[in-house]
Design an enzyme around this catalytic site. Structure first.
Site, PDB file in Angstrom:
ATOM      1  N   ALA A  55      -0.909   3.510   8.129  1.00 55.69           N
ATOM      2  CA  ALA A  55      -0.641   3.141   9.102  1.00 55.69           C
ATOM      3  C   ALA A  55      -1.529   3.701  10.334  1.00 55.69           C
ATOM      4  O   ALA A  55      -2.023   3.046  11.554  1.00 55.69           O
ATOM      5  CB  ALA A  55       0.972   3.588   9.225  1.00 55.69           C
ATOM      6  N   GLN A 203      -1.972   3.281  -4.743  1.00 55.89           N
ATOM      7  CA  GLN A 203      -2.553   3.877  -4.296  1.00 55.89           C
ATOM      8  C   GLN A 203      -2.692   5.402  -4.337  1.00 55.89           C
ATOM      9  O   GLN A 203      -3.295   6.520  -3.216  1.00 55.89           O
ATOM     10  CB  GLN A 203      -1.558   3.710  -2.982  1.00 55.89           C
ATOM     11  CG  GLN A 203      -2.055   2.433  -1.684  1.00 55.89           C
ATOM     12  CD  GLN A 203      -1.942   1.263  -1.742  1.00 55.89           C
ATOM     13  OE1 GLN A 203      -0.833   1.454  -2.967  1.00 55.89           O
ATOM     14  NE2 GLN A 203      -0.847   1.240  -0.470  1.00 55.89           N
ATOM     15  N   ASP A 243       5.002   4.137   7.709  1.00 55.92           N
ATOM     16  CA  ASP A 243       4.452   3.084   8.685  1.00 55.92           C
ATOM     17  C   ASP A 243       5.189   3.123  10.089  1.00 55.92           C
ATOM     18  O   ASP A 243       4.414   2.480  10.812  1.00 55.92           O
ATOM     19  CB  ASP A 243       4.699   1.981   7.637  1.00 55.92           C
ATOM     20  CG  ASP A 243       3.459   1.880   6.456  1.00 55.92           C
ATOM     21  OD1 ASP A 243       3.556   3.347   5.814  1.00 55.92           O
ATOM     22  OD2 ASP A 243       2.071   1.806   6.622  1.00 55.92           O
TER      23      ASP A 243
HETATM   24  O1  MRU Z   1       0.093  -0.467   2.551  1.00 55.29           O
HETATM   25  P1  MRU Z   1      -0.210   0.597   2.959  1.00 55.29           P
HETATM   26  O2  MRU Z   1      -1.265   1.514   1.583  1.00 55.29           O
HETATM   27  O3  MRU Z   1      -1.352   0.418   4.027  1.00 55.29           O
HETATM   28  O4  MRU Z   1       0.903   1.477   2.614  1.00 55.29           O
HETATM   29  C1  MRU Z   1       0.395   2.881   3.513  1.00 55.29           C
HETATM   30  C2  MRU Z   1       1.894   3.753   3.118  1.00 55.29           C
HETATM   31  O5  MRU Z   1       2.763   3.219   2.613  1.00 55.29           O
HETATM   32  C3  MRU Z   1       1.953   5.693   3.685  1.00 55.29           C
HETATM   33  O6  MRU Z   1       2.022   6.207   3.377  1.00 55.29           O
HETATM   34  C4  MRU Z   1       2.153   5.118   5.384  1.00 55.29           C
HETATM   35  O7  MRU Z   1       0.515   4.307   5.813  1.00 55.29           O
HETATM   36  C5  MRU Z   1       1.531   6.871   6.013  1.00 55.29           C
HETATM   37  S1  MRU Z   1      -0.344   6.806   5.770  1.00 55.29           S
HETATM   38  C6  MRU Z   1      -0.457   8.418   6.765  1.00 55.29           C
END
Ligand code: MRU
Length: 366
Positions: A55, A203, A243
């Site tokens: 995010a 991830q 997010d």
């Molecule tokens: O789909 P992504 O990889 O963008 O999702 C990221 C996440 O869900 C993270 O946990 C979230 O963005 C917090 S990042 C500090």
């Protein structure tokens, strides 16, 4: 954070090319590739294809996208078009719209001739602010880790479970959920991190890469292992990112977070969310009912990317031909399952009162 001894942010302004440089995260953890982003299409693709992701990093990238838009054409019409063009790249992380709104509000009143320079300066400011916010989240989360460490026999690690990558690569630097871990590690507190793989895009593998690069002890576990580990007393706390967090403290994060929160609740394991203030959506109360959940291409569920023994990066199919996949990318953890929100201003309860007390200046939405 450092990669092979050199400090990197996850995106930066490259003076030599006069362009933004990003780390193309699609190739991690196997290859470290840097890409220069020079067109509006490239900015949008970088977000949609998850070359950049997480995010806060999506927000900072969008701000640089607005800076490029103003360099190309600083008119009101183009400002509006660029806002819409970037806003539709990903729907769930509120940081994207937060950054776009901040850029628009700052640039609209300015004469057109001043907009390009002002937009670039603002993008730098947003990136720098993100680093500072996450550093402070680290300090505030560190206090919680210290308390847990103090209750353990000397030398025993604090065991933290995390989901997805809320790390350095999801922000401009430090990470949100990982920042307390890096701070604790730097202070010499023994740590062990359980890293959820986080299907479908794994991830967790980049979280493992980050933690490994910093020297933090960790194990990579399948998404379904967390409940079992908690039942057996092997998890002291959970820290995840978010997010979008609502006014009352419901937390939207990577798919699977909710199940971890349920398991944590059932086993009396504290469940913390690292929350930078730009991730709070003050216009939304009920996260389950109101937050749009991104539905990504089902290919991500039916196929898996990895590296072969020969060193090639490739994709294999894991399902029978013709099987359909479903791919909701986020879920919502209701505030009742959240022990605390670790913000840059301190730790608060996941309640309207808790958030409003820490952010009285931001919580007024009328
Ligand atoms: O789909 P992504 O990889 O963008 O999702 C990221 C996440 O869900 C993270 O946990 C979230 O963005 C917090 S990042 C500090």
């Amino acid at each position: 954070m450092k990669v092979n001894g050199k400090h990197y942010r996850s995106l930066w302004w490259d003076e030599s090319t006069n362009a933004v440089a990003i780390i193309d995260q699609r190739w991690l953890p196997h290859e470290f590739r840097i890409q220069s982003v020079t067109t509006m299409q490239e900015f949008a693709d970088a977000i949609v294809e998850m070359r950049v992701r997480g995010a806060p990093l999506i927000g900072a990238t969008a701000a640089y996208g607005m800076a490029l838009a103003m360099k190309l054409d600083p008119s009101d019409k183009h400002l509006d078009e660029a806002w819409h063009y970037l806003d539709k790249t990903r729907p769930t992380a509120i940081n994207l719209r937060w950054a776009l709104n901040r850029c628009k509000a700052h640039l609209s009143p300015l004469p057109e001739a001043d907009r390009a320079a002002a937009a670039l300066a603002l993008a730098h400011e947003i990136a720098d602010e993100d680093v500072e916010i996450n550093r402070r989240i680290g300090e505030n989360g560190l206090a919680i880790i210290r308390e847990i460490a103090a209750k353990k026999p000397k030398g025993e690690p604090v065991r933290i479970l995390t989901h997805c990558n809320a790390g350095w690569l999801a922000t401009v630097d430090w990470g949100t959920a990982t920042s307390p871990m890096y701070h604790a590690y730097n202070e010499g507190i023994p740590l062990h991190v359980w890293v959820d793989e986080t299907r479908p895009r794994n991830q967790g593998a980049i979280t493992a890469w980050e933690l490994g690069s910093h020297g933090v002890e960790h194990k990579y576990i399948v998404d379904n292992a967390g409940g079992h580990l908690m039942q057996h007393g092997l998890v002291d706390m959970v820290i995840v990112g978010t997010d979008r967090t609502t006014r009352r403290g419901d937390v939207c994060n990577k798919i699977g977070t909710y199940l971890k929160a349920l398991a944590a609740h059932d086993n009396g394991v504290p469940f913390y969310v690292a929350l930078p203030s730009p991730t709070i959506d003050w216009t939304v109360d009920d996260g389950v009912a109101e937050i749009p959940i991104e539905e990504r291409n089902a290919f991500e569920t039916t196929h898996v990317q990895g590296q072969t023994e020969a060193g090639d990066i490739g994709t294999v199919q894991v399902t029978p031909m013709g099987t359909e996949g479903g791919n909701p990318a986020f879920d919502v953890t209701p505030n009742r399952l959240v022990t605390g929100l670790i913000t840059e201003r301190g730790v608060c309860e996941a309640t309207p009162e808790g958030l409003a007390a820490l952010f009285p200046d931001l919580s007024k939405t009328d």
